[in-house]
Design a protein around this motif. Structure first.
Motif, PDB file in Angstrom:
ATOM      1  N   THR A   1       5.755 -13.725  22.358  1.00  0.00           N
ATOM      2  CA  THR A   1       4.681 -13.977  22.086  1.00  0.00           C
ATOM      3  C   THR A   1       4.227 -14.449  23.467  1.00  0.00           C
ATOM      4  O   THR A   1       4.978 -14.706  24.345  1.00  0.00           O
ATOM      5  CB  THR A   1       4.574 -15.199  21.065  1.00  0.00           C
ATOM      6  OG1 THR A   1       5.373 -16.403  21.774  1.00  0.00           O
ATOM      7  CG2 THR A   1       5.072 -14.655  19.858  1.00  0.00           C
ATOM      8  N   ASP A   2       2.866 -14.668  23.571  1.00  0.00           N
ATOM      9  CA  ASP A   2       2.461 -15.072  25.083  1.00  0.00           C
ATOM     10  C   ASP A   2       2.954 -16.734  25.286  1.00  0.00           C
ATOM     11  O   ASP A   2       3.390 -16.827  26.215  1.00  0.00           O
ATOM     12  CB  ASP A   2       0.979 -15.366  24.904  1.00  0.00           C
ATOM     13  CG  ASP A   2       0.080 -14.065  24.758  1.00  0.00           C
ATOM     14  OD1 ASP A   2       0.763 -12.825  25.164  1.00  0.00           O
ATOM     15  OD2 ASP A   2      -1.092 -13.971  24.679  1.00  0.00           O
ATOM     16  N   GLU A   3       3.083 -17.368  24.168  1.00  0.00           N
ATOM     17  CA  GLU A   3       3.601 -18.829  24.300  1.00  0.00           C
ATOM     18  C   GLU A   3       4.938 -18.607  24.651  1.00  0.00           C
ATOM     19  O   GLU A   3       5.661 -19.516  25.550  1.00  0.00           O
ATOM     20  CB  GLU A   3       3.120 -19.530  23.148  1.00  0.00           C
ATOM     21  CG  GLU A   3       3.945 -20.720  23.158  1.00  0.00           C
ATOM     22  CD  GLU A   3       3.716 -21.693  21.852  1.00  0.00           C
ATOM     23  OE1 GLU A   3       4.607 -22.544  21.442  1.00  0.00           O
ATOM     24  OE2 GLU A   3       2.636 -21.568  21.283  1.00  0.00           O
ATOM     25  N   GLY A   4       5.989 -17.612  24.053  1.00  0.00           N
ATOM     26  CA  GLY A   4       7.392 -17.678  24.305  1.00  0.00           C
ATOM     27  C   GLY A   4       7.369 -17.204  25.881  1.00  0.00           C
ATOM     28  O   GLY A   4       8.675 -17.770  26.433  1.00  0.00           O
ATOM     29  N   ALA A   5       6.489 -16.164  26.402  1.00  0.00           N
ATOM     30  CA  ALA A   5       6.732 -16.019  27.720  1.00  0.00           C
ATOM     31  C   ALA A   5       6.570 -17.215  28.558  1.00  0.00           C
ATOM     32  O   ALA A   5       7.453 -17.431  29.742  1.00  0.00           O
ATOM     33  CB  ALA A   5       5.916 -14.808  28.163  1.00  0.00           C
ATOM     34  N   LEU A   6       5.642 -17.730  28.399  1.00  0.00           N
ATOM     35  CA  LEU A   6       5.214 -18.864  29.153  1.00  0.00           C
ATOM     36  C   LEU A   6       6.323 -19.985  29.134  1.00  0.00           C
ATOM     37  O   LEU A   6       6.678 -20.574  30.235  1.00  0.00           O
ATOM     38  CB  LEU A   6       4.051 -19.640  28.842  1.00  0.00           C
ATOM     39  CG  LEU A   6       3.538 -20.909  29.582  1.00  0.00           C
ATOM     40  CD1 LEU A   6       3.274 -20.410  31.158  1.00  0.00           C
ATOM     41  CD2 LEU A   6       2.097 -21.471  29.173  1.00  0.00           C
ATOM     42  N   ARG A   7       7.044 -20.042  28.092  1.00  0.00           N
ATOM     43  CA  ARG A   7       8.094 -21.144  27.962  1.00  0.00           C
ATOM     44  C   ARG A   7       9.308 -20.514  28.534  1.00  0.00           C
ATOM     45  O   ARG A   7       9.857 -21.521  29.346  1.00  0.00           O
ATOM     46  CB  ARG A   7       8.324 -21.386  26.203  1.00  0.00           C
ATOM     47  CG  ARG A   7       8.165 -22.502  25.927  1.00  0.00           C
ATOM     48  CD  ARG A   7       8.935 -22.757  24.542  1.00  0.00           C
ATOM     49  NE  ARG A   7       7.765 -23.283  23.317  1.00  0.00           N
ATOM     50  CZ  ARG A   7       7.759 -22.865  22.307  1.00  0.00           C
ATOM     51  NH1 ARG A   7       8.569 -22.108  21.866  1.00  0.00           N
ATOM     52  NH2 ARG A   7       6.602 -23.203  21.531  1.00  0.00           N
ATOM     53  N   THR A   8       9.527 -19.309  28.708  1.00  0.00           N
ATOM     54  CA  THR A   8      10.679 -18.959  29.265  1.00  0.00           C
ATOM     55  C   THR A   8      10.454 -19.187  31.045  1.00  0.00           C
ATOM     56  O   THR A   8      11.246 -19.679  31.807  1.00  0.00           O
ATOM     57  CB  THR A   8      10.817 -17.390  29.142  1.00  0.00           C
ATOM     58  OG1 THR A   8      11.102 -17.056  27.754  1.00  0.00           O
ATOM     59  CG2 THR A   8      11.699 -16.775  29.961  1.00  0.00           C
ATOM     60  N   VAL A   9       8.999 -18.791  31.574  1.00  0.00           N
ATOM     61  CA  VAL A   9       8.749 -19.140  32.743  1.00  0.00           C
ATOM     62  C   VAL A   9       9.066 -20.678  33.133  1.00  0.00           C
ATOM     63  O   VAL A   9       9.672 -20.840  34.152  1.00  0.00           O
ATOM     64  CB  VAL A   9       7.349 -18.614  33.245  1.00  0.00           C
ATOM     65  CG1 VAL A   9       6.865 -19.314  34.715  1.00  0.00           C
ATOM     66  CG2 VAL A   9       7.354 -17.124  33.174  1.00  0.00           C
TER      67      VAL A   9
ATOM     68  N   PRO B   1      -3.450 -20.539  27.676  1.00  0.00           N
ATOM     69  CA  PRO B   1      -3.639 -19.144  27.335  1.00  0.00           C
ATOM     70  C   PRO B   1      -3.603 -18.316  28.511  1.00  0.00           C
ATOM     71  O   PRO B   1      -3.102 -17.275  27.961  1.00  0.00           O
ATOM     72  CB  PRO B   1      -5.012 -19.222  26.529  1.00  0.00           C
ATOM     73  CG  PRO B   1      -5.155 -20.761  26.111  1.00  0.00           C
ATOM     74  CD  PRO B   1      -4.651 -21.563  27.202  1.00  0.00           C
ATOM     75  N   VAL B   2      -4.299 -18.662  29.500  1.00  0.00           N
ATOM     76  CA  VAL B   2      -4.480 -17.687  30.729  1.00  0.00           C
ATOM     77  C   VAL B   2      -3.033 -17.411  31.391  1.00  0.00           C
ATOM     78  O   VAL B   2      -2.440 -16.480  31.493  1.00  0.00           O
ATOM     79  CB  VAL B   2      -5.453 -18.184  31.655  1.00  0.00           C
ATOM     80  CG1 VAL B   2      -5.426 -17.305  32.799  1.00  0.00           C
ATOM     81  CG2 VAL B   2      -6.830 -17.967  31.050  1.00  0.00           C
ATOM     82  N   LEU B   3      -2.605 -18.578  31.540  1.00  0.00           N
ATOM     83  CA  LEU B   3      -1.191 -18.467  32.126  1.00  0.00           C
ATOM     84  C   LEU B   3       0.103 -17.818  31.267  1.00  0.00           C
ATOM     85  O   LEU B   3       0.879 -17.155  31.701  1.00  0.00           O
ATOM     86  CB  LEU B   3      -0.546 -19.947  32.266  1.00  0.00           C
ATOM     87  CG  LEU B   3      -1.144 -20.629  33.294  1.00  0.00           C
ATOM     88  CD1 LEU B   3      -0.613 -22.011  33.633  1.00  0.00           C
ATOM     89  CD2 LEU B   3      -1.070 -19.847  34.830  1.00  0.00           C
ATOM     90  N   SER B   4      -0.142 -17.747  29.876  1.00  0.00           N
ATOM     91  CA  SER B   4       0.675 -17.331  28.926  1.00  0.00           C
ATOM     92  C   SER B   4       0.675 -15.810  28.983  1.00  0.00           C
ATOM     93  O   SER B   4       1.579 -15.229  29.081  1.00  0.00           O
ATOM     94  CB  SER B   4       0.437 -17.983  27.447  1.00  0.00           C
ATOM     95  OG  SER B   4       0.779 -19.130  27.313  1.00  0.00           O
ATOM     96  N   ARG B   5      -0.634 -15.432  29.097  1.00  0.00           N
ATOM     97  CA  ARG B   5      -0.985 -13.983  28.978  1.00  0.00           C
ATOM     98  C   ARG B   5      -0.351 -13.360  30.407  1.00  0.00           C
ATOM     99  O   ARG B   5       0.209 -12.447  30.284  1.00  0.00           O
ATOM    100  CB  ARG B   5      -2.401 -13.556  28.821  1.00  0.00           C
ATOM    101  CG  ARG B   5      -3.000 -13.919  27.340  1.00  0.00           C
ATOM    102  CD  ARG B   5      -4.179 -13.157  27.340  1.00  0.00           C
ATOM    103  NE  ARG B   5      -5.310 -13.837  27.959  1.00  0.00           N
ATOM    104  CZ  ARG B   5      -6.068 -14.936  27.580  1.00  0.00           C
ATOM    105  NH1 ARG B   5      -5.575 -15.513  26.340  1.00  0.00           N
ATOM    106  NH2 ARG B   5      -6.844 -15.383  28.391  1.00  0.00           N
TER     107      ARG B   5
END
Length: 111
Positions: free
Chosen positions: A24-32, A3-7
Motif C-alpha cells: 500500500t502507499d502507507e506501507g511504502a512510506l512506513r518502510t522508508v 498522501p503525496v509522500l506515500s505515493r
C-alpha cells in the motif's frame, strides 16, 4: 503531505524493482520512515556480538542493498554461513526457497 509522500515512496519501490502488488502507499512510506530511523551503529554492534549460527543470503542483483555491503558483512563474519546467488533481488528466499531452506536446515541440524 503524507498522501503525496506515500505515493512517492511507493513509486520509488516500483522503480527499484519491488512488487507493488501487496504494498500500500502507507506501507511504502512506513518502510522508508523505519529505514530512516535505523541505527546502523547499533546494527554493527549486534553483528559483532552475535553468538548464534547465522545464514547470510544475498543476490548480486539486489536493487536495495548493494553487493559490496553483503560482501563486507561476509568478510566481517567469516564464521557465518553464506549463500550468494546471481539473481533473486532483495528477496532471495522467494526465488531460491529450496536452496535457502536446505541451508537453514543444515544450519540448525548440523551433521
Amino acid at each position: 503531505l503524507q498522501p503525496v509522500l506515500s505515493r512517492v515512496a511507493r513509486f520509488a519501490f516500483g522503480r527499484l524493482g519491488f512488487s507493488l502488488r501487496d504494498m500500500t502507499d502507507e506501507g511504502a512510506l512506513r518502510t522508508v520512515v523505519d529505514a530512516a530511523h535505523t541505527s546502523f551503529a547499533r546494527h554493527r554492534e549486534n553483528i559483532e556480538r552475535t553468538k548464534v549460527p547465522v545464514l547470510q543470503t544475498w543476490a548480486d542483483d539486489d536493487a536495495l542493498v548493494p553487493r559490496r555491503f553483503h560482501e563486507a558483512l561476509a568478510r566481517a563474519r567469516p564464521d557465518w554461513q553464506h549463500l550468494q546467488f546471481p539473481d533473486g533481488g532483495h528477496d532471495v528466499q522467494k526465488f531460491h526457497a529450496v536452496e535457502v531452506a536446505d541451508a537453514m536446515r543444515r544450519l540448525v541440524q548440523p551433521g
